[in-house]
Write an enzyme that holds these catalytic residues in place. Structure first.
Site, PDB file in Angstrom:
ATOM      1  N   HIS A  47     -12.860  -1.062  -7.849  1.00  0.00           N
ATOM      2  CA  HIS A  47     -14.023  -0.165  -7.983  1.00  0.00           C
ATOM      3  C   HIS A  47     -13.671   1.292  -7.692  1.00  0.00           C
ATOM      4  O   HIS A  47     -14.429   2.193  -8.000  1.00  0.00           O
ATOM      5  CB  HIS A  47     -15.209  -0.645  -7.125  1.00  0.00           C
ATOM      6  CG  HIS A  47     -15.018  -0.482  -5.648  1.00  0.00           C
ATOM      7  ND1 HIS A  47     -16.043  -0.653  -4.743  1.00  0.00           N
ATOM      8  CD2 HIS A  47     -13.929  -0.161  -4.895  1.00  0.00           C
ATOM      9  CE1 HIS A  47     -15.600  -0.445  -3.517  1.00  0.00           C
ATOM     10  NE2 HIS A  47     -14.325  -0.150  -3.586  1.00  0.00           N
ATOM     11  N   ASP A  52       0.870  -1.185   0.000  1.00  0.00           N
ATOM     12  CA  ASP A  52       0.000   0.000   0.000  1.00  0.00           C
ATOM     13  C   ASP A  52       0.900   1.226   0.000  1.00  0.00           C
ATOM     14  O   ASP A  52       2.139   1.108   0.063  1.00  0.00           O
ATOM     15  CB  ASP A  52      -0.937  -0.007   1.227  1.00  0.00           C
ATOM     16  CG  ASP A  52      -2.260   0.729   0.970  1.00  0.00           C
ATOM     17  OD1 ASP A  52      -2.212   1.933   0.627  1.00  0.00           O
ATOM     18  OD2 ASP A  52      -3.326   0.112   1.126  1.00  0.00           O
TER      19      ASP A  52
HETATM   20  C1  LIG Z   1     -10.994   0.979  -0.313  1.00  0.00           C
HETATM   21  S1  LIG Z   1      -9.430   0.706   0.418  1.00  0.00           S
HETATM   22  C2  LIG Z   1      -9.368  -1.067   0.529  1.00  0.00           C
HETATM   23  C3  LIG Z   1      -8.482  -1.545   1.643  1.00  0.00           C
HETATM   24  C4  LIG Z   1      -8.437  -3.070   1.811  1.00  0.00           C
HETATM   25  N1  LIG Z   1      -8.023  -3.745   0.614  1.00  0.00           N
HETATM   26  C5  LIG Z   1      -9.770  -3.610   2.295  1.00  0.00           C
HETATM   27  O1  LIG Z   1     -10.540  -4.149   1.501  1.00  0.00           O
HETATM   28  O2  LIG Z   1     -10.041  -3.463   3.492  1.00  0.00           O
HETATM   29  C6  LIG Z   1      -8.330   1.053  -0.942  1.00  0.00           C
HETATM   30  C7  LIG Z   1      -6.866   0.914  -0.584  1.00  0.00           C
HETATM   31  O3  LIG Z   1      -6.066   1.169  -1.763  1.00  0.00           O
HETATM   32  C8  LIG Z   1      -4.914   1.898  -1.354  1.00  0.00           C
HETATM   33  N2  LIG Z   1      -4.364   2.641  -2.491  1.00  0.00           N
HETATM   34  C9  LIG Z   1      -4.940   3.679  -3.125  1.00  0.00           C
HETATM   35  N3  LIG Z   1      -4.139   4.110  -4.116  1.00  0.00           N
HETATM   36  C10 LIG Z   1      -3.022   3.335  -4.099  1.00  0.00           C
HETATM   37  C11 LIG Z   1      -1.839   3.287  -4.895  1.00  0.00           C
HETATM   38  N4  LIG Z   1      -1.654   4.144  -5.894  1.00  0.00           N
HETATM   39  N5  LIG Z   1      -0.908   2.347  -4.617  1.00  0.00           N
HETATM   40  C12 LIG Z   1      -1.102   1.468  -3.576  1.00  0.00           C
HETATM   41  N6  LIG Z   1      -2.220   1.461  -2.789  1.00  0.00           N
HETATM   42  C13 LIG Z   1      -3.162   2.387  -3.055  1.00  0.00           C
HETATM   43  C14 LIG Z   1      -5.481   2.826  -0.280  1.00  0.00           C
HETATM   44  O4  LIG Z   1      -4.469   3.379   0.523  1.00  0.00           O
HETATM   45  C15 LIG Z   1      -6.421   1.896   0.472  1.00  0.00           C
HETATM   46  O5  LIG Z   1      -5.766   1.220   1.514  1.00  0.00           O
END
Ligand SMILES: C[S@@+](CC[C@H](N)C(=O)[O-])C[C@H]1O[C@@H](n2cnc3c(N)ncnc32)[C@H](O)[C@@H]1O
Length: 346
Positions: A246, A199
């Site tokens: 999504h 992440d």
């Molecule tokens: C909606 S959350 C889902 C978290 C986890 N997978 C869950 O289902 O509980 C989206 C995740 O994607 C990560 N994220 C967003 N953009 C990112 C990027 N460019 N590279 C890596 N992670 C990213 C966010 O920090 C966040 O933790």
């Protein structure tokens, strides 16, 4: 129209706002935390919060009707099992973080839902000033989002741990696994498993204490990076994407899928955990509403299994099955396998 027909289903939809705001206010006031293991009366509650008895009674009555409090014949209120387990701050599956995200981050955005609709852009953050929904600029997001995600996803993760055959799975790469819910719950259920959470670096820092609190530092690694610009770490037989795709428009979602396919060995598994919109786009309700939520939050939407299957095929993965995670906050898991590429033998 029959004289029997009344618009009660519509009225019930409008009650959604009232019910949610009662939950949000009571959580913010710490009602369930202060009542943990104890009781109150309207008078004591009013005094404690420095408010009049009328509003105190209305809030306590609403919470009782919603199943968040129990009132006995003497007019004494106590937590129900639900609020005692999930709405008392400090308990392991405290849900108040998610309530705060919806109340303080999403609810104000819904006042501008029409702007989102007309402009086809998110309104819960400012795309001119902020790089993405997940940039560390919004204090409400920083304080509550990943805590809230953990509370939500722990239950999806448990259902996945029970429903998916982990016999041949040794090392999982949880892409965008911030919050750590999947890593922790999957490792708890499957003692031989190791997980890497990939992440954004600041999110890994937020997640580290949660891994420590679960005592799983030796089995869960944290890898900071950006899935659009950094290569994903190798050495994993399974890649998990939970509630990631999504968040992004189709082009970006397919870029993420391409990076995941690249990181997998032949025969490796890709698991997409999401609430899938039905191929006929008639529902189901949690997926359709989450998809609408993506309108105010992102440029994404909740995709269908047919869409994912087609995009995965282009990357050399074949959908093997779709697990139904009924009763979980995120309702499905698509399991695809990377087909070995045929090599020309000399
Ligand atoms: C909606 S959350 C889902 C978290 C986890 N997978 C869950 O289902 O509980 C989206 C995740 O994607 C990560 N994220 C967003 N953009 C990112 C990027 N460019 N590279 C890596 N992670 C990213 C966010 O920090 C966040 O933790």
């Amino acid at each position: 129209m029959s004289t029997e027909t009344v618009p009660l289903p519509l009225l019930n939809l409008t009650f959604g706002v009232h019910a949610f705001k009662a939950l949000a206010l009571a959580t913010e006031l710490g009602v369930f935390t202060e009542l943990s293991g104890g009781t109150t009366s309207v008078g004591r509650f009013a005094e404690r919060h420095g408010i009049e008895e009328r509003p105190a009674e209305l809030l306590l009555t609403a919470c009782t009707a919603l199943g968040l409090l129990r009132r006995d014949d003497a007019g004494t209120y106590r937590n129900t099992d639900l609020s005692e387990e999930f709405l008392v701050r400090g308990k392991p599956y405290y849900f108040g973080g998610w309530v705060a995200v919806v109340d303080q981050h999403e609810y104000p955005a819904y006042l501008r839902l029409a702007d989102s609709l007309r402009g086809n852009h998110p309104v819960s953050w400012d795309p001119v000033r902020q790089e993405s929904l997940f940039a560390p600029d919004d204090p409400v997001m920083l304080e509550h989002f990943w805590e809230g995600m953990h509370a939500l996803s722990a239950f999806t993760a448990r259902r996945l741990a029970e429903s998916l055959d982990f016999t041949a799975i040794r090392r999982v790469l949880d892409v965008g696994g911030g919050g750590g819910a999947f890593a922790v719950e999957l490792c708890r259920h499957h003692p031989a498993l190791r997980v890497t959470v990939f992440d954004l670096p600041f999110v890994c820092e937020l997640t580290a204490p949660r891994i420590g609190a679960a005592g799983l530092e030796k089995r869960i690694d944290l890898a900071g990076g950006d899935f659009f610009t950094d290569p994903l770490p190798g050495g994993h037989d399974t890649v998990l994407l939970s509630n990631i795709l999504h968040d992004w428009g189709e082009r970006d979602a397919r870029r993420i899928l391409a990076a995941c396919a690249e990181a997998l060995p032949d025969n490796g598994l890709l698991v997409i955990c999401e609430s899938f919109v039905a191929d006929d786009k008639r529902g189901p309700r949690p997926a359709a509403l989450m998809s609408l939520n993506m309108l105010v939050e992102t440029w994404g939407r909740n995709y269908t299994v047919a869409e994912y299957t087609a995009w995965l095929r282009e990357r050399g993965l074949v959908t093997e099955r779709v697990l139904s995670l009924d009763g979980a906050p995120t309702t499905g898991a698509l399991v695809a396998r990377k087909v070995p590429t045929r090599r020309n033998h000399p």
